[in-house]
Scaffold this motif. Structure first.
Motif, PDB file in Angstrom:
ATOM      1  N   ARG A 369      -6.696 -10.661   0.029  1.00  0.00           N
ATOM      2  CA  ARG A 369      -7.889 -11.397   0.431  1.00  0.00           C
ATOM      3  C   ARG A 369      -9.123 -10.663  -0.067  1.00  0.00           C
ATOM      4  O   ARG A 369      -9.264  -9.452   0.117  1.00  0.00           O
ATOM      5  N   VAL A 370     -10.044 -11.402  -0.695  1.00  0.00           N
ATOM      6  CA  VAL A 370     -11.229 -10.780  -1.265  1.00  0.00           C
ATOM      7  C   VAL A 370     -12.452 -11.663  -1.066  1.00  0.00           C
ATOM      8  O   VAL A 370     -12.351 -12.831  -0.689  1.00  0.00           O
ATOM      9  N   LEU A 371     -13.605 -11.083  -1.346  1.00  0.00           N
ATOM     10  CA  LEU A 371     -14.853 -11.815  -1.528  1.00  0.00           C
ATOM     11  C   LEU A 371     -15.242 -11.663  -2.993  1.00  0.00           C
ATOM     12  O   LEU A 371     -14.894 -10.673  -3.633  1.00  0.00           O
ATOM     13  N   LEU A 372     -15.978 -12.625  -3.530  1.00  0.00           N
ATOM     14  CA  LEU A 372     -16.406 -12.557  -4.916  1.00  0.00           C
ATOM     15  C   LEU A 372     -17.911 -12.339  -4.978  1.00  0.00           C
ATOM     16  O   LEU A 372     -18.682 -13.067  -4.344  1.00  0.00           O
ATOM     17  N   GLY A 373     -18.327 -11.357  -5.738  1.00  0.00           N
ATOM     18  CA  GLY A 373     -19.741 -11.038  -5.857  1.00  0.00           C
ATOM     19  C   GLY A 373     -20.230 -11.152  -7.283  1.00  0.00           C
ATOM     20  O   GLY A 373     -19.496 -10.842  -8.234  1.00  0.00           O
ATOM     21  N   GLY A 374     -21.486 -11.602  -7.438  1.00  0.00           N
ATOM     22  CA  GLY A 374     -22.100 -11.703  -8.764  1.00  0.00           C
ATOM     23  C   GLY A 374     -22.877 -10.454  -9.112  1.00  0.00           C
ATOM     24  O   GLY A 374     -23.042  -9.537  -8.291  1.00  0.00           O
ATOM     25  N   LEU A 375     -23.397 -10.437 -10.345  1.00  0.00           N
ATOM     26  CA  LEU A 375     -24.026  -9.234 -10.882  1.00  0.00           C
ATOM     27  C   LEU A 375     -25.467  -9.034 -10.452  1.00  0.00           C
ATOM     28  O   LEU A 375     -26.015  -7.956 -10.665  1.00  0.00           O
ATOM     29  N   THR A 376     -26.123 -10.054  -9.900  1.00  0.00           N
ATOM     30  CA  THR A 376     -27.523  -9.858  -9.532  1.00  0.00           C
ATOM     31  C   THR A 376     -27.613  -8.956  -8.300  1.00  0.00           C
ATOM     32  O   THR A 376     -26.627  -8.706  -7.606  1.00  0.00           O
ATOM     33  N   CYS A 377     -28.831  -8.509  -8.036  1.00  0.00           N
ATOM     34  CA  CYS A 377     -29.046  -7.661  -6.864  1.00  0.00           C
ATOM     35  C   CYS A 377     -29.376  -8.491  -5.631  1.00  0.00           C
ATOM     36  O   CYS A 377     -29.858  -7.967  -4.630  1.00  0.00           O
ATOM     37  N   ASP A 378     -29.134  -9.792  -5.694  1.00  0.00           N
ATOM     38  CA  ASP A 378     -29.431 -10.693  -4.583  1.00  0.00           C
ATOM     39  C   ASP A 378     -28.228 -10.779  -3.650  1.00  0.00           C
ATOM     40  O   ASP A 378     -27.108 -11.011  -4.087  1.00  0.00           O
TER      41      ASP A 378
END
Length: 467
Positions: A369-378
């Motif tokens: 189980r994971v969460l997905l994160g993007g590259l921005t600092c937001d």
């Protein structure tokens, strides 16, 4: 134990499905396309458009309406319109127009696209151009130019009382018009009535006051659209019945009225568990219109639809690589992708929209189980749950075995909302975009539509290239 990713998918959904299968290497195929081969050839992040799906969906809808009209002995014609705001790109328009369709516009620059398509022979000169939206100077002038230059099947849809005067001031001679109904929104909305169109109770009086005696106006169409789309709900059927009643009242006053535009809003597949009976919904819509018109002893209208997301949505996809995993606490593992959700799939951030999300490779590995994160600092640049599941499960992160994931049916709105060709949050570059087609023998062909943005591209937009 069923602990592998392939086991999870098989026990959660019916799999494989028409467009999703696996090859012998347990790599995901999309309409028979080996997505890992695309990654090997073009890299990631990667946007792609599978053009044949655009034509396939148009043909499906035309067939459903033909079946419904035959079943109900419906003595009217059906016209499929593509609403350009879903995707204005030339490759979309060119593919859609192979199928003898019509166009719905929503702003001034749309008319410039229409003129280009007419000049290049892509758009039939007899095709209907339905001009929706709130119209002011540039849009009015462009519509007038199109009509004055001889495209008589251009139908501006009146959105407010003033538009009629603005149009008649610029259009020479007689022209066709439609009227948009201001539908009542669902109770959960912050407002009661749509800002678009003219209220149910005011349409007949508006016709009598400003249209009936004007020899240059020919009212042809009543336009009906609700924001939540075509769904089997009491709300939708109630609004449709009110619309049909207005059509009948108006038809009795206006013999030239012969068309009903029931708008768009067909849902597209957003989960492997997606279920929607398109044929039933169309059958019931056609049946309701016919019953009401027969009882009122008026001719049934020709039916227009404006399908945007349904036309182009299921043709698009995005592929990302999981770059790294951050274990932030005992329960939350963040898989960081090589792009940004805010900039490449903005609907996931803006309206919490869900797309089909699947691993591209490593289906035979254990899952987590994971969460997905993007590259921005937001902090809002994340994707946290796949449709119909409480969390995202993917093959376990392994630094030595790169993992690629795909988001599917992303072809509508994402590029225009994300600001294609421009600046993006934290200056995350726009991904490479490829087009995928098949020749008459079914052989795949790919081409690069646009390369990934470079630092030079961004610096130029920001003005740093100026001496």
């Amino acid at each position: 134990m069923n602990t592998k990713y392939i086991d999870l998918i098989n026990q959660t959904y019916y799999f494989p499905q028409e467009e999703f299968t696996l090859n012998k290497d347990n790599h995901l195929l999309f309409h028979g396309i080996d997505l890992m081969k695309l990654v090997e050839q073009y890299g990631s992040p990667l946007k792609f458009t599978y053009l044949p799906q655009i034509s396939a969906n148009i043909k499906r809808a035309k067939n459903w309406f033909r079946n419904a009209m035959e079943k109900n002995n419906y003595d009217g014609k059906y016209y499929y319109c593509y609403c350009t705001k879903s995707s204005h790109f030339s490759y979309v328009m060119h593919e859609a127009l192979k199928n003898n369709i019509h166009i719905e516009t929503s702003s001034a620059f749309d008319i410039n696209i229409v003129e280009n398509l007419l000049e290049t022979g892509k758009l039939d000169k007899k095709a209907f151009i339905l001009c929706n939206g709130f119209k002011r100077d540039a849009y009015i002038s462009n519509i007038a130019r199109l009509i004055n230059n001889g495209h008589k099947n251009t139908i501006p849809i009146i959105d407010n009382y003033e538009e009629l005067d603005l149009l008649t001031a610029e259009i020479k001679g007689k022209f066709k018009i439609g009227i948009r109904i201001a539908a009542e929104e669902e109770p959960k909305f912050e407002f009661y009535t749509s800002r678009l169109g003219i209220g149910y109770k005011n349409i007949v009086s508006f016709y009598k006051r400003q249209i009936q005696e004007n020899k240059n106006l020919e009212l042809k169409m009543l336009h009906f659209f609700i924001n939540t789309g075509i769904n089997d709900t009491a709300y939708y059927w109630n609004e449709l019945v009110k619309c049909i009643k207005v059509y009948i009242q108006l038809k009795k006053e206006c013999p030239s009225l012969d068309s009903l535009n029931i708008g768009g809003g067909f849902p597209i597949k957003n989960s492997l568990a997606f279920e929607y009976d398109y044929q039933y919904m169309i059958d019931e819509i056609i049946n309701q219109i016919k019953i009401a018109c027969d009882e009122a002893e008026v001719d049934v209208p020709n039916i227009f639809t404006e399908f945007g997301s349904f036309t182009v949505g299921e043709s698009g996809g995005a592929i990302y690589q999981v770059l790294y995993q951050k274990q932030q606490n005992d329960r939350e593992a963040w898989n960081m992708i090589d792009s940004s959700f805010i900039t490449t799939l903005p609907d996931t951030w803006a309206i919490n929209k869900r797309f089909i999300m699947l691993a591209i490779n490593r289906w035979n590995d254990l899952y987590e189980r994971v969460l997905l994160g993007g590259l921005t600092c937001d902090s809002d640049d994340y994707y946290n749950s796949e449709q119909n599941m409480n969390a995202i499960y993917l093959p376990k992160y392994n630094r030595e075995k790169p993992l690629y994931i795909g988001f599917f049916n992303t072809g509508a709105y994402q590029e225009t909302i994300g600001g294609y060709g421009g600046l993006h949050h934290c200056l995350i570059p726009q991904p490479k975009h490829i087009l995928i087609d098949r020749d008459k023998n079914g052989i795949l062909a790919t081409e690069v539509f646009s390369d990934q943005q470079t630092s030079e591209d961004v610096m130029k937009i920001l003005g740093y290239d100026k001496k």
